[in-house]
Design an enzyme around this catalytic site. Structure first.
Site, mmCIF file in Angstrom:
data_model
loop_
_atom_site.group_PDB
_atom_site.id
_atom_site.type_symbol
_atom_site.label_atom_id
_atom_site.label_comp_id
_atom_site.label_asym_id
_atom_site.label_seq_id
_atom_site.Cartn_x
_atom_site.Cartn_y
_atom_site.Cartn_z
ATOM 1 N N CYS A 2 0.835 -1.196 0.000
ATOM 2 C CA CYS A 2 0.000 0.000 0.000
ATOM 3 C C CYS A 2 0.874 1.252 0.000
ATOM 4 C CB CYS A 2 -0.946 0.112 1.209
ATOM 5 S SG CYS A 2 -1.920 -1.344 1.509
ATOM 6 N N ARG A 27 3.118 0.356 -5.319
ATOM 7 C CA ARG A 27 3.018 -0.325 -4.030
ATOM 8 C C ARG A 27 1.714 -1.108 -3.868
ATOM 9 N NH1 ARG A 27 6.662 1.258 -0.495
ATOM 10 N NH2 ARG A 27 5.346 0.538 1.196
ATOM 11 N N TRP A 75 -2.993 -2.493 -1.528
ATOM 12 C CA TRP A 75 -2.726 -3.873 -1.943
ATOM 13 C C TRP A 75 -3.335 -4.727 -0.842
ATOM 14 C CZ3 TRP A 75 0.038 -8.200 -0.196
ATOM 15 C CH2 TRP A 75 0.305 -9.182 -1.179
ATOM 16 N N ASN A 101 -0.671 1.425 6.055
ATOM 17 C CA ASN A 101 0.064 0.446 5.246
ATOM 18 C C ASN A 101 0.662 -0.547 6.238
ATOM 19 O OD1 ASN A 101 3.366 0.683 3.694
ATOM 20 N ND2 ASN A 101 1.906 -0.959 3.596
ATOM 21 N N GLY A 102 0.246 -1.818 6.132
ATOM 22 C CA GLY A 102 0.780 -2.818 7.061
ATOM 23 C C GLY A 102 -0.305 -3.784 7.479
ATOM 24 N N GLU A 488 15.439 -15.576 -14.107
ATOM 25 C CA GLU A 488 14.948 -14.192 -14.150
ATOM 26 C C GLU A 488 14.101 -13.964 -15.406
ATOM 27 O OE1 GLU A 488 14.577 -11.866 -12.194
ATOM 28 O OE2 GLU A 488 14.420 -10.053 -13.408
ATOM 29 N N LYS A 492 10.205 -12.802 -15.367
ATOM 30 C CA LYS A 492 9.708 -11.597 -16.070
ATOM 31 C C LYS A 492 8.474 -11.941 -16.904
ATOM 32 C CE LYS A 492 11.129 -9.023 -14.409
ATOM 33 N NZ LYS A 492 12.029 -9.067 -13.330
ATOM 34 N N GLU A 495 5.435 -12.720 -14.646
ATOM 35 C CA GLU A 495 4.943 -11.534 -13.949
ATOM 36 C C GLU A 495 4.066 -10.658 -14.816
ATOM 37 O OE1 GLU A 495 8.081 -9.810 -10.727
ATOM 38 O OE2 GLU A 495 8.786 -9.830 -12.772
ATOM 39 N N HIS A 511 15.925 -34.049 -16.672
ATOM 40 C CA HIS A 511 15.337 -34.668 -15.487
ATOM 41 C C HIS A 511 13.897 -34.231 -15.259
ATOM 42 C CE1 HIS A 511 19.252 -36.291 -14.615
ATOM 43 N NE2 HIS A 511 19.762 -35.090 -14.821
ATOM 44 N N LYS A 610 5.266 -3.676 -6.072
ATOM 45 C CA LYS A 610 6.703 -3.489 -6.201
ATOM 46 C C LYS A 610 7.419 -3.640 -4.870
ATOM 47 C CE LYS A 610 10.121 -1.469 -8.783
ATOM 48 N NZ LYS A 610 10.469 -2.737 -9.394
HETATM 49 C C1 G6P Z 1 8.381 -7.917 -5.402
HETATM 50 C C2 G6P Z 1 8.632 -7.209 -6.714
HETATM 51 C C3 G6P Z 1 9.839 -7.825 -7.401
HETATM 52 C C4 G6P Z 1 11.036 -7.787 -6.485
HETATM 53 C C5 G6P Z 1 10.755 -8.438 -5.125
HETATM 54 C C6 G6P Z 1 11.862 -8.159 -4.132
HETATM 55 O O1 G6P Z 1 7.965 -9.208 -5.640
HETATM 56 O O2 G6P Z 1 7.504 -7.303 -7.546
HETATM 57 O O3 G6P Z 1 10.125 -7.108 -8.582
HETATM 58 O O4 G6P Z 1 12.113 -8.443 -7.085
HETATM 59 O O5 G6P Z 1 9.549 -7.900 -4.577
HETATM 60 O O6 G6P Z 1 11.873 -6.779 -3.882
HETATM 61 P P1 G6P Z 1 13.121 -5.971 -3.385
HETATM 62 O O7 G6P Z 1 12.636 -4.549 -3.332
HETATM 63 O O8 G6P Z 1 13.479 -6.500 -2.031
HETATM 64 O O9 G6P Z 1 14.221 -6.163 -4.361
#
Ligand code: G6P
Length: 615
Positions: A2, A27, A75, A101-102, A488, A492, A495, A511, A610
């Site tokens: 949030c 957020r 969120w 937020n929390g 990664e 991507k 996501e 495997h 994020k």
């Molecule tokens: C969330 C974001 C990712 C990020 C992860 C870790 O899942 O969507 O993009 O890699 O958190 O976040 P940080 O800020 O600790 O790198």
């Protein structure tokens, strides 16, 4: 997660809050709301959906006047995203209004108690419980809002960044923080409150970041007063001067933040090593390492903790640290590490990697490692973030604000910082000859130019994306340094395009995943010249003989893979350990274009956020 925003001063609060919420949508974006004090009353609008929807609702239904207000973008944790569960929340009397937020973990028991005392609740949220608890304290203890907030917060368990104001005393906002971020922008007789500095950066460069268990009363005509929530001790605000500018947090002509951030990587990588990599002098200067060099050189091992993309950067770092500096490394998901009673001693160095510097699990892992006596080093992007402050020392990535939820430039700049550290330690431990060290330094200086070159494959990748945009599954393979890049790449795609994708070490394909391969299955293989090239070529042949479609990421000028693969994307040649900085680029672009073609919300993919400040 949030995002929260607040304003008190001489300007109209509404436009500041709306714009601020839009900048904080990374957020969370399930629902949004705003509450404004117009001089006599509070006007509140909230809705399920994005800030744009809130704008429509607020502008057609409430008075937007007032120099005091708070806003929220959510969120969802407790209670589904709907209008009622959106913030701000009123107390039962309608006098108090709060954003949060929390998570308040013990909200159910508090709620039961409040219900017994005659309170009623319209939402399913923990936040509505908190605002009513504050009201109940105000009534029973006959105290002012600040004191009531403090007493109430001493009764809750959980995490919070809150802002609350009282219709009966509309010259102040009370804020408090534990676990979730909260910054106060200090202007000329005006204050801004926000989850990070982006909502107020065009108004002031001066900010105070609240520490955990601190609260503040921001009052017109007064200096900020900070207090410790537990024991009421006075804390002195440390007003920081911020470096961020407005252009950095806007799209600058790109369709999406993600694309802008992909294209920013040459500059971001350069900014990461600028002033640190002094090739002519043959040194790497990093204050956070220099001041604690022995901690690293005497360490039994390095434990890296992180989540998501940052965890993948940690995996790349494991290969680099072990190969170059010969220090044993373990890489852990922060969420697993914190709950599994890990063996950590004062001989260990823990490196926490986090773009946001706010990820709850990573923060908890840091606290645990500190309790056990380890030296804790942070690699963060957001300056002044909780992780940056909680660690003993650290190095910023200097990538600039990353707004797109799918992390791109954070990943490559994290790898850059970690490479600098590994090289520095390798040199210190005598594991690299002077010539080898010099070769690394000068090649690192070539990387921004080579990333630029890798970005030139964009039109080709768009064509490839068009061929595979309707796939339902996708496999990413890589070996060695490029195994984490495969992970990664798959992350991507998942996501932002919602296509199921898996990353695997190329040899592990035999495997299990090989059973999935048929003519429908695109397999993205990282097959650069250095790093077990021949073995990867064999893997490509295995896929080919099962009719899989191969998209290969190869070194410029490659011939062998070109004959086998359905599509090849070239990246410039570099030292093996630096290849992830280049091979990542086409994978980022591929997921971007597929997501755009599938009409997905690239910058704000569903269900994600994020900054994950809940566990
Ligand atoms: C969330 C974001 C990712 C990020 C992860 C870790 O899942 O969507 O993009 O890699 O958190 O976040 P940080 O800020 O600790 O790198």
């Amino acid at each position: 997660m949030c995002g929260i925003v607040g304003y008190i001063g001489h300007r109209d609060a509404y436009p500041i809050i709306i714009k601020g919420l839009q900048r904080l949508e990374y957020r969370g974006y399930d629902s949004a709301g705003v509450a404004l004090y117009d001089g006599t009353d509070i006007n509140l609008a909230k809705t399920k959906g994005k800030v744009e929807e809130l704008k429509g609702k607020a502008e057609s239904s409430i008075s937007l006047n007032g120099n005091l207000g708070i806003g929220h973008t959510r969120w969802a944790t407790h209670g589904v995203p709907n209008d009622v569960n959106s913030h701000p929340h009123y107390s039962n009397s309608g006098n108090l209004v709060i954003i949060h937020n929390g998570i308040i973990e013990n909200y159910e028991s508090i709620k039961k108690e409040l219900i017994k005392r005659g309170y009623s609740f319209s939402s399913d949220t923990d936040t509505e419980v908190l605002v009513n608890l504050i009201e109940e304290v105000q009534k029973t203890e006959d105290v002012k809002l600040g004191k009531a907030v403090q007493i109430a917060l001493n009764q809750v368990v959980g995490a919070y960044a809150i802002a609350v104001f009282d219709r009966k005393k509309p010259d102040e906002i009370v804020v408090a923080k534990l676990g979730s971020p909260l910054a106060i922008g200090v202007g000329d007789d005006e204050f801004f409150i926000a989850s990070d500095a982006s909502p107020f950066i065009e108004f002031t460069n001066n900010a105070v970041y609240l520490e955990d268990e601190e609260m503040a009363i921001v009052r017109l005509g007064k200096e900020i007063k900070l207090r410790k929530i537990k024991d009421d001790a006075i804390a002195y605000p440390n007003i920081m001067e911020l470096q961020m500018n407005l252009e950095e947090i806007e799209k600058g002509g790109y369709d999406h933040f993600m694309l802008k951030e992909i294209y920013e990587q040459p500059r971001a990588i350069l900014d990461t090593y600028r002033g640190r990599l002094l090739a002519d002098k043959g040194i790497i200067k990093m204050a956070g390492i220099d001041q604690h060099l022995e901690k690293f050189t005497n360490a039994n091992r390095i434990v890296i903790v992180a989540c998501g993309t940052s965890w993948h950067a940690g995996l790349v770092a494991e290969y680099i640290f072990e190969n170059l500096a010969r220090i044993p490394v373990e890489v852990e998901y922060a969420s697993e590490f914190r709950y599994r009673n890990p063996v950590i001693t004062d001989k260990d160095v823990l490196i926490a990697i986090s773009q946001s510097g706010e990820t709850a699990d990573t923060l908890a892992a840091i606290k645990l490692a500190k309790e056990k006596g380890a030296f804790v080093f942070g690699v963060c992007n957001v300056v002044g973030s909780s992780i940056a402050r909680e660690t003993h020392a650290g190095a910023y990535t200097h990538a600039g604000p990353e707004i797109g939820v799918a992390s791109t430039k954070a990943f490559t700049t994290q790898i850059t910082v970690l490479t600098l550290i590994a090289l520095k330690l390798a040199k210190e431990k005598g594991k690299l000859s002077k010539t080898e060290f010099h070769e690394y330094l000068s090649e690192l200086e070539n990387i921004p130019g080579k990333v630029e070159k890798a970005l030139e494959s964009n039109p080709l990748i768009e064509i490839i994306a068009d061929v595979y945009k309707d796939s339902t599954n996708c496999l990413y393979l890589g070996r060695g340094y490029n195994f984490p890049v495969a992970l990664e790449g798959a992350l991507k795609l998942k996501e932002i395009s919602y296509i199921h994708a898996e990353g695997y070490p190329a040899a592990e394909m035999k495997h299990g995943p090989i059973a999935l391969i048929d003519e429908q299955m695109p397999v993205i293989v990282i097959a650069t010249k250095k790093g077990h090239y021949e073995k990867v070529v064999s893997n490509i042949q295995e896929i080919k003989s099962r009719s899989g479609k191969i998209i290969a990421i190869v070194t410029e000028g490659d011939k062998q893979v070109k004959d086998l693969a359905d599509h090849v994307v070239e990246v410039p040649e570099t030292i093996e350990s630096l290849t992830p900085l280049l091979t990542t680029i086409p994978l980022q672009l591929l997921s971007y274009h597929i997501a755009v073609m599938r009409d997905c919300n690239v910058d704000q993919p569903r269900n994600l956020a994020k900054s994950v400040t809940v566990e």
